[in-house]
Design an enzyme around this catalytic site. Structure first.
Site, PDB file in Angstrom:
ATOM      1  N   TYR A   1       0.827  -1.198   0.000  1.00 15.59           N
ATOM      2  CA  TYR A   1       0.000   0.000   0.000  1.00 15.59           C
ATOM      3  C   TYR A   1       0.868   1.256   0.000  1.00 15.59           C
ATOM      4  CZ  TYR A   1      -4.142   2.810   0.546  1.00 15.59           C
ATOM      5  OH  TYR A   1      -5.154   3.704   0.299  1.00 15.59           O
TER       6      TYR A   1
ATOM      7  N   GLU B   1      -5.413   6.168   5.664  1.00 14.39           N
ATOM      8  CA  GLU B   1      -5.388   4.934   4.863  1.00 14.39           C
ATOM      9  C   GLU B   1      -4.395   3.906   5.377  1.00 14.39           C
ATOM     10  OE1 GLU B   1      -4.175   6.295   0.803  1.00 14.39           O
ATOM     11  OE2 GLU B   1      -3.547   8.063   1.908  1.00 14.39           O
TER      12      GLU B   1
ATOM     13  N   LYS C   1      -0.818  -1.358 -14.190  1.00 15.88           N
ATOM     14  CA  LYS C   1      -1.442  -1.151 -12.886  1.00 15.88           C
ATOM     15  C   LYS C   1      -2.929  -1.462 -12.874  1.00 15.88           C
ATOM     16  CE  LYS C   1      -2.909   1.481  -9.205  1.00 15.88           C
ATOM     17  NZ  LYS C   1      -2.431   0.515  -8.199  1.00 15.88           N
TER      18      LYS C   1
HETATM   19  P1  IOT Z   1      -3.320  -1.143  -5.011  1.00 14.07           P
HETATM   20  O1  IOT Z   1      -2.065  -0.432  -5.225  1.00 14.07           O
HETATM   21  O2  IOT Z   1      -3.905  -1.929  -6.127  1.00 14.07           O
HETATM   22  O3  IOT Z   1      -3.269  -2.064  -3.731  1.00 14.07           O
HETATM   23  C1  IOT Z   1      -2.637  -1.669  -2.555  1.00 14.07           C
HETATM   24  C2  IOT Z   1      -2.060  -2.898  -1.870  1.00 14.07           C
HETATM   25  O4  IOT Z   1      -3.143  -3.730  -1.404  1.00 14.07           O
HETATM   26  C3  IOT Z   1      -1.244  -3.807  -2.771  1.00 14.07           C
HETATM   27  O5  IOT Z   1       0.086  -3.382  -2.900  1.00 14.07           O
HETATM   28  C4  IOT Z   1      -1.365  -5.145  -2.074  1.00 14.07           C
HETATM   29  O6  IOT Z   1      -0.479  -5.269  -0.986  1.00 14.07           O
HETATM   30  C5  IOT Z   1      -2.788  -5.102  -1.544  1.00 14.07           C
HETATM   31  N1  IOT Z   1      -3.718  -5.738  -2.493  1.00 14.07           N
HETATM   32  C6  IOT Z   1      -4.283  -5.153  -3.572  1.00 14.07           C
HETATM   33  N2  IOT Z   1      -5.086  -6.012  -4.226  1.00 14.07           N
HETATM   34  C7  IOT Z   1      -5.046  -7.172  -3.530  1.00 14.07           C
HETATM   35  C8  IOT Z   1      -5.663  -8.444  -3.682  1.00 14.07           C
HETATM   36  N3  IOT Z   1      -6.513  -8.689  -4.668  1.00 14.07           N
HETATM   37  N4  IOT Z   1      -5.386  -9.419  -2.787  1.00 14.07           N
HETATM   38  C9  IOT Z   1      -4.531  -9.173  -1.770  1.00 14.07           C
HETATM   39  N5  IOT Z   1      -3.919  -7.993  -1.575  1.00 14.07           N
HETATM   40  C10 IOT Z   1      -4.162  -7.001  -2.431  1.00 14.07           C
HETATM   41  C11 IOT Z   1      -5.128   2.153  -4.225  1.00 14.07           C
HETATM   42  C12 IOT Z   1      -4.679   1.108  -5.141  1.00 14.07           C
HETATM   43  O7  IOT Z   1      -4.502   1.262  -6.313  1.00 14.07           O
HETATM   44  O8  IOT Z   1      -4.406  -0.089  -4.512  1.00 14.07           O
HETATM   45  N6  IOT Z   1      -4.105   2.494  -3.315  1.00 14.07           N
HETATM   46  C13 IOT Z   1      -3.045   3.349  -3.840  1.00 14.07           C
HETATM   47  C14 IOT Z   1      -3.414   4.804  -3.819  1.00 14.07           C
HETATM   48  C15 IOT Z   1      -3.684   5.445  -2.518  1.00 14.07           C
HETATM   49  C16 IOT Z   1      -4.222   6.815  -2.750  1.00 14.07           C
HETATM   50  N7  IOT Z   1      -4.084   7.628  -1.592  1.00 14.07           N
HETATM   51  C17 IOT Z   1      -3.820   8.949  -1.605  1.00 14.07           C
HETATM   52  N8  IOT Z   1      -3.767   9.629  -2.745  1.00 14.07           N
HETATM   53  N9  IOT Z   1      -3.634   9.534  -0.441  1.00 14.07           N
HETATM   54  C18 IOT Z   1      -1.736   3.009  -3.124  1.00 14.07           C
HETATM   55  O9  IOT Z   1      -0.782   3.771  -3.284  1.00 14.07           O
HETATM   56  O10 IOT Z   1      -1.663   1.976  -2.501  1.00 14.07           O
HETATM   57 MG    MG Z   2      -0.231  -0.241  -5.585  1.00 18.16          MG
HETATM   58 MG    MG Z   3      -3.231  -3.286  -7.549  1.00 19.14          MG
END
Ligand code: IOT
Ligand code: MG
Ligand code: MG
Length: 419
Positions: free
Chosen positions: A254, A288, A349
């Protein structure tokens, strides 16, 4: 030295409030000395900290809800801190800040201990890649703990796969888990990584209706009002709630997309750096990274990309190292290239809210309740706000709050407004 609290106290004795400039960690801390109380957050405010100061006393908590119905003083104003919606007298300590409260006078001084870099560095490709590999490796190692293999929540994207590869290399063994729903998952992509690393891997399939039923729990835990953030956190919070077995130390990917502008699917560097600058300016208070999302189910989460050294490194790189050769998050992909399969390193992504079908499932219950397409974003905002008011402000247990009831109420209000 017996623990983190001891270490902090000793640093405090030596450096005063500047101790908090030294520490790279995940914490909220309070120190009381005579008539002064110090309340400190880590650089990212990754453990939220709330206060309600009165004359001669301060109430503090890592959750705003616990300060909601306290019968004490109304609370003195804290000009340097953010008020919490509908909780008069309750303030959130900003990220990377020590608040010093003088109990006699009731005055508060805020000292910033960290701020995101505003400048950018032009460095060699090799140097950028090599130093990222080093700081990220250190960040992952320092988060491993001592009791058995770490658990990585794995989507098969570059962010979590990078963490998984480094954790596996450092710990010698690794558990991974992926979540999906009946409508969508990233299982094949996560499996490629799990097989490559030889991790002990699990796939958990949830129903989108179960996911939506946990919306009150996610908002209760994160105490956040941002509907986009809640859509990222809902599937993760649900995943933590579905893990059976003993308490785990969970590493996530994250936050990587914030300094790397991974959510930003455009090619122009000025726009990319605007996105980084905006997101680094606005993350505070979104909560978050809150540990409550997992500790409510007994697990501890930690986020290596928001380690202070990793974050400082990533934020400050010039945009052309983040988007390069037509690839987003280039510097991270290059840093992980030798540890992961080519298809993982080059995978486009996909956000957790998309890959799990969360965004579309939330939209669907709204349109099924008669909310027109164009009103869905504002309806989501209202649903999140209402759930915040009920679980955080009014203290209702999230088990007793129905997402569907609240969606129904919001849909009715919108209908009334239209007629
Ligand atoms: P994403 O980056 O897809 O997911 C965040 C984390 O959640 C992943 O790195 C992983 O560890 C876990 N994860 C995601 N999908 C799964 C899955 N299907 N099963 C298990 N674990 C999973 C949103 C995003 O795209 O999530 N988060 C962004 C943006 C944050 C925005 N915040 C802000 N502008 N203040 C991020 O950077 O993580
Ligand atoms: Mg990510
Ligand atoms: Mg992802």
């Amino acid at each position: 030295m017996t623990g983190d609290a001891d270490l902090l106290l000793q640093l405090f004795h030596r450096y005063g409030i500047h101790a908090f400039r030294l520490v790279n960690g995940r914490y909220a801390a309070t120190v009381a000395t005579g008539q002064c109380v110090y309340l400190a957050t880590d650089h990212a405010g990754s453990v939220p900290l709330y206060i309600r100061p009165g004359r001669g006393e301060v109430f503090a908590s890592t959750e705003a809800k616990t300060l909601a119905r306290h019968g004490g003083p109304m609370g003195l104003p804290v000009p340097s801190a953010r008020r919490v919606r509908r909780l008069a007298g309750v303030y959130q300590v900003p990220a990377g800040t020590v608040l010093a409260i003088d109990l006699k006078t009731g005055t508060t001084d805020a000292h910033r201990t960290w701020a995101p870099a505003l400048s950018r560095r032009i460095v060699d490709e090799d140097e950028a890649v090599q130093s990222l590999r080093e700081v990220l490796d250190t960040a992952v190692r320092s988060r491993l703990g001592q009791d058995g293999p770490p658990l990585v929540v794995l989507s098969g994207g570059i962010d979590s796969s990078g963490v998984a590869a480094l954790a596996h290399r450092a710990a010698g063994a690794l558990d991974t888990v992926s979540m999906g729903t009946e409508t969508s998952d990233e299982f094949p992509q996560a499996r490629v990584v799990a097989e490559h690393l030889g991790s002990h891997h699990r796939e958990l399939t949830l129903q989108t209706s179960d996911l939506l039923a946990r919306l009150p729990h996610t908002i209760w835990a994160a105490e956040s009002l941002d509907p986009d953030i809640i859509e990222y956190l809902l599937p993760l919070n649900s995943l933590y709630g579905t893990l059976k077995g003993p308490q785990r130390r969970i590493l996530t990917g994250y936050g990587a997309d914030i300094p790397l502008a991974g959510m930003h699917r455009e090619d122009r560097l000025p726009d990319l750096d605007s996105a980084v600058a905006y997101d680094m300016e606005t993350f505070d208070g979104l909560n978050e990274m809150s540990p409550v999302l997992s500790t409510m189910y007994g697990h501890w989460t930690t986020h290596p990309y928001w380690d202070r050294e990793v974050l400082d490194h990533l934020v400050s790189l010039e945009a052309g190292l983040k988007r390069r050769y037509g690839r987003d998050k280039w510097v991270l992909r290059a840093a992980m290239a030798e540890l992961l399969p080519h298809e993982t390193v080059t995978r486009p992504k996909l956000g957790v809210h998309e890959g799990s079908g969360t965004t579309s499932a939330f939209s669907l219950i709204l349109t099924e309740h008669g909310v027109p397409e164009e009103s869905v974003p504002s309806a989501k905002r209202q649903v999140v706000q209402e759930l915040f008011d009920r679980t955080v402000v009014n203290g209702e247990h999230p088990d007793h709050v129905s997402t569907w009831d609240v969606v129904g109420e919001v849909a009715d209000q919108l209908k009334e407004r239209r007629t």
